[in-house]
Design a protein around this motif. Structure first.
Motif, short mmCIF file in Angstrom:
data_model
loop_
_atom_site.label_atom_id
_atom_site.label_comp_id
_atom_site.label_asym_id
_atom_site.label_seq_id
_atom_site.Cartn_x
_atom_site.Cartn_y
_atom_site.Cartn_z
N ALA A 44 0.83 -1.20 0.00
CA ALA A 44 0.00 0.00 0.00
C ALA A 44 0.86 1.25 0.00
O ALA A 44 0.60 2.21 -0.75
N CYS A 90 3.93 1.46 -1.07
CA CYS A 90 4.63 1.53 -2.36
C CYS A 90 3.71 2.11 -3.43
O CYS A 90 4.11 2.96 -4.24
N ALA A 91 2.43 1.68 -3.40
CA ALA A 91 1.46 2.23 -4.37
C ALA A 91 1.26 3.71 -4.13
O ALA A 91 1.09 4.48 -5.09
N PHE A 92 1.30 4.13 -2.86
CA PHE A 92 1.13 5.56 -2.58
C PHE A 92 2.32 6.37 -3.06
O PHE A 92 2.16 7.46 -3.59
N LEU A 151 4.41 5.57 -5.57
CA LEU A 151 4.47 5.59 -7.03
C LEU A 151 3.21 6.19 -7.64
O LEU A 151 3.16 6.40 -8.86
N LYS A 174 0.35 4.70 -8.18
CA LYS A 174 -0.25 3.76 -9.14
C LYS A 174 -1.36 3.01 -8.42
O LYS A 174 -1.09 2.26 -7.48
N SER A 175 -2.59 3.16 -8.87
CA SER A 175 -3.67 2.51 -8.14
C SER A 175 -3.78 1.04 -8.49
O SER A 175 -4.42 0.28 -7.77
N TYR A 176 -3.14 0.59 -9.61
CA TYR A 176 -3.27 -0.83 -9.92
C TYR A 176 -2.45 -1.70 -8.98
O TYR A 176 -2.68 -2.90 -8.91
N LEU A 177 -1.49 -1.09 -8.25
CA LEU A 177 -0.75 -1.91 -7.29
C LEU A 177 -1.63 -2.32 -6.11
O LEU A 177 -1.34 -3.29 -5.43
N LEU A 178 -2.73 -1.57 -5.89
CA LEU A 178 -3.62 -1.95 -4.79
C LEU A 178 -4.38 -3.23 -5.09
O LEU A 178 -4.78 -3.94 -4.17
#
Lengths: 323, 113, 99, 84
Positions: free
Chosen positions: D47, D49-51, D53, D55-59
């Motif tokens: 979570a 890392c997604a924040f 970068l 990138k919402s697809y990492l969620l």
């Protein structure tokens, strides 16, 4: 990012532990944790598709298969301990040490060769794929574009290998001919809380699996990962429900027919006048859906083959103890 | 760093495959070696600061998607080969009642003789 | 302002989780450890994701984080329950009075 | 972004500490507990890392992790259980 060094160190520690520990169950748990670290490492190395696949396979499905296969076969601990004290075992330990030194030496030589001779040859394929995958295939995810369009024969052979592997597993586990297997699988339900809440979770997991499959050409994921999520629904069902209304023969036939569908659909790529830009995206989505259903059937068959085998072993054990 | 670690894990797996006498340890060693190969390919396609190959990044920022697509294939084949190995192990254990390569060899030789 | 609040929430979450990990090593008995895991870890997760949500504002990202939090709050106590049940069914002895 | 990097490092170190618990743990249930807590930490790492970068697809990946850690924990707990 530099955080990955921590994950790499943990991976080495877990690999050594899973090789050196005596009980097989504990080695399998270590392997599950190893694959969690492995998957997070892939994520940091910009491979979210691989990370998904590894998380789905390593931490749940492979662990489940290992545990079902070794359940009931593990040796008693005391027996192993007394075996370790005998002089014969000491000799064996010395042999292990010797082979360890030999393999360390070979590994060191190979690594020194590798780092001495490695050279950069450039990345022509990278340049081509990254530049033109959107206009060529209509996918937004380059990995999906490669395994469903540029290198679709790889995917076909992969699906074939999965089919052959499942057939071989069913053959080795001596699936009974002519009997209705759904009568044979009697589940032992888990606690009431797990059963209730997982009953609440089914529709959401199914929905999420379909989302991953259908969105495979836009975001990370795709047929394989989504199919594994759908298969996990079967696994949770085994733990939650009292009675399994699953017929394995129907699942096997479904898997084979889905495989035929994948072959037929991928042959459309040979007809260039048929593949206009609208049909390309439709083709990708259809391929992903077929692959997802095929993988779902296949993994469910694998899991239930092992479960069936284990219940058979427990039955024979109980009979021999009673009689 | 990642390449070095993948070599280390590969040789650990090879060591366990040769030395360990338990069948299930051999299967675990196979899984480890396969993981090491995947790790090597992924770290070979990566450079510092590159983003995942999804089209909201610029083409020059993406990593190489080819190794990733090939390695997804490798993971699927890995699970099926692991399942076949486990099925063979299960039958072997049911038939001979032991988990040891050397004892198994001895039993098989006595059977043949 | 929301930046500061988010950072404070994340820091508090880190303190919670560090306490949880310390408790995992400090307590001598399994059932006490599993109590730590079921409580402190869930609280830490909720606080940390609340920090992320506050920092990123109202958008699609926040919605997805919210879905993850709901899923986690449903499943983590369940997983802990199944571990404790498995230990109890296998006749793992209950703790004595001294802690 | 420095604050998030610090959080990432602290979470990684906590994950390694839990790995230590899983390796040291005297009983199989301690190891399963380590597995469960470790997967929770890893969901948090994804979570964050997604924040970083954005990138919402990492969620999606994080959601699948939480799902499969649950499934894996239930499976391991069921098969390690010794009933009579």
């Amino acid at each position: 990012m530099p955080v990955t060094i921590v994950f790499l160190l943990a991976m080495v520690v877990l690999a050594v532990a899973s090789i050196q520990v005596r009980k097989a169950e504990i080695a399998v748990i270590y392997l599950g944790i190893f694959s969690l670290f492995n998957a997070i490492f892939y994520l940091f190395y910009s491979a979210p598709d691989l990370s998904l696949a590894e998380a789905v396979i390593g931490s749940a499905l492979a662990t489940a298969l290992f545990l079902v296969a070794i359940k009931g076969y593990t040796l008693r601990r005391t027996q192993i301990k007394s075996e370790y004290r005998s002089p014969k075992m000491r000799l064996a330990l010395f042999g292990e040490l010797f082979w360890g030194v030999v393999f360390l030496t070979i590994g060191f030589i190979v690594i020194s060769f590798y780092f001495g001779t490695v050279q950069d040859v450039g990345k022509p394929a990278w340049y081509h794929y990254v530049r033109s995958f959107i206009s060529d295939t209509g996918a937004r995810n380059a990995v999906t574009a490669i395994y469903l369009n540029y290198r679709v024969f790889d995917t076909l052979f992969e699906a074939l290998l999965l089919l052959v592997g499942i057939l071989a597993t069913a053959y080795f586990l001596e699936w009974p001919e002519g009997k209705e297997p759904e009568e044979e699988i009697a589940t032992k339900p888990d606690s009431e809380i797990v059963a209730r809440i997982s009953g609440l979770l089914y529709p959401f997991i199914l929905l999420y699996g379909f989302y991953i499959i259908v969105n495979g050409h836009l975001t990370p994921g795709g047929g394989f990962q989504g199919g594994a999520i759908l298969a996990s629904v079967f696994i949770i069902r085994y733990f939650a429900q009292r009675r399994l209304g699953i017929n394995i023969f129907i699942l096997q036939r479904l898997e084979k027919s889905f495989f035929l569908g994948i072959i037929a659909l991928s042959m459309l790529l040979l007809l260039p006048e048929f593949m206009n830009s609208d049909f390309k995206v439709f083709h990708l989505v259809l391929m992903n859906i077929l692959i997802g259903f095929k993988v779902c059937c296949g993994l469910a068959i694998l899991f239930f083959c092992f479960i069936f085998q284990q219940t058979k072993v427990e039955d024979t054990k109980g009979r021999s103890e009673r009689g | 760093m990642a390449e070095l670690v993948s070599f280390i894990i590969f040789f650990l797996g090879l060591y366990a495959l040769v030395v360990k006498r338990s069948v299930i340890k051999s299967i675990i060693a196979l899984v480890l070696m396969e993981t090491a190969v995947i790790l090597y390919f992924v770290s070979g396609g990566f450079e510092e600061g590159k983003l995942p190959p999804i089209s909201d990044a610029l083409p020059e920022q993406m990593v190489d998607p080819l190794p990733q697509a090939l390695m997804i294939t490798a993971i699927v084949i890995g699970i099926s080969s692991t399942a076949v190995a486990l099925a063979m192990y299960s039958q072997l254990h049911r038939k001979y009642g032991t988990d040891d390569w050397k004892k198994l060899m001895k039993i098989r030789l006595e059977e043949d003789a | 302002m929301s930046e500061l609040v988010g950072n404070v929430l994340m820091g508090v979450a880190l303190v919670f989780m560090t306490c949880g990990v310390y408790g995992i090593f400090r307590f001598r008995h399994f059932y006490l450890r599993i109590l730590i895991s079921s409580k402190v870890d869930t609280v830490g997760f909720i606080t940390l994701t609340a920090g992320i949500m506050v920092k990123s504002g109202l958008n699609f990202f926040t919605l997805k984080v919210l879905i993850i939090v709901v899923f986690f709050v449903l499943t983590n106590p369940l997983a802990t329950h199944s571990i404790a049940r498995s230990a109890y069914k296998s006749q793992y002895p209950l703790p004595e009075d001294d802690v | 972004m420095i604050f998030e990097q610090v959080i990432l490092w602290v979470l990684a170190i906590l994950a390694v500490a839990l790995t230590l618990r899983a390796v040291l743990g005297p009983t199989p249930w301690d190891r399963i507990l380590g597995f469960n807590l470790l997967s929770a930490k890893i969901v948090m790492i994804i979570a964050i890392c997604a924040f970083i970068l954005k990138k919402s697809y990492l969620l999606d990946v994080a959601l699948i992790y939480s799902l499969f850690s649950f499934v894996g924990t239930v499976i391991i707990a069921r098969f390690v259980e010794k009933r009579d």
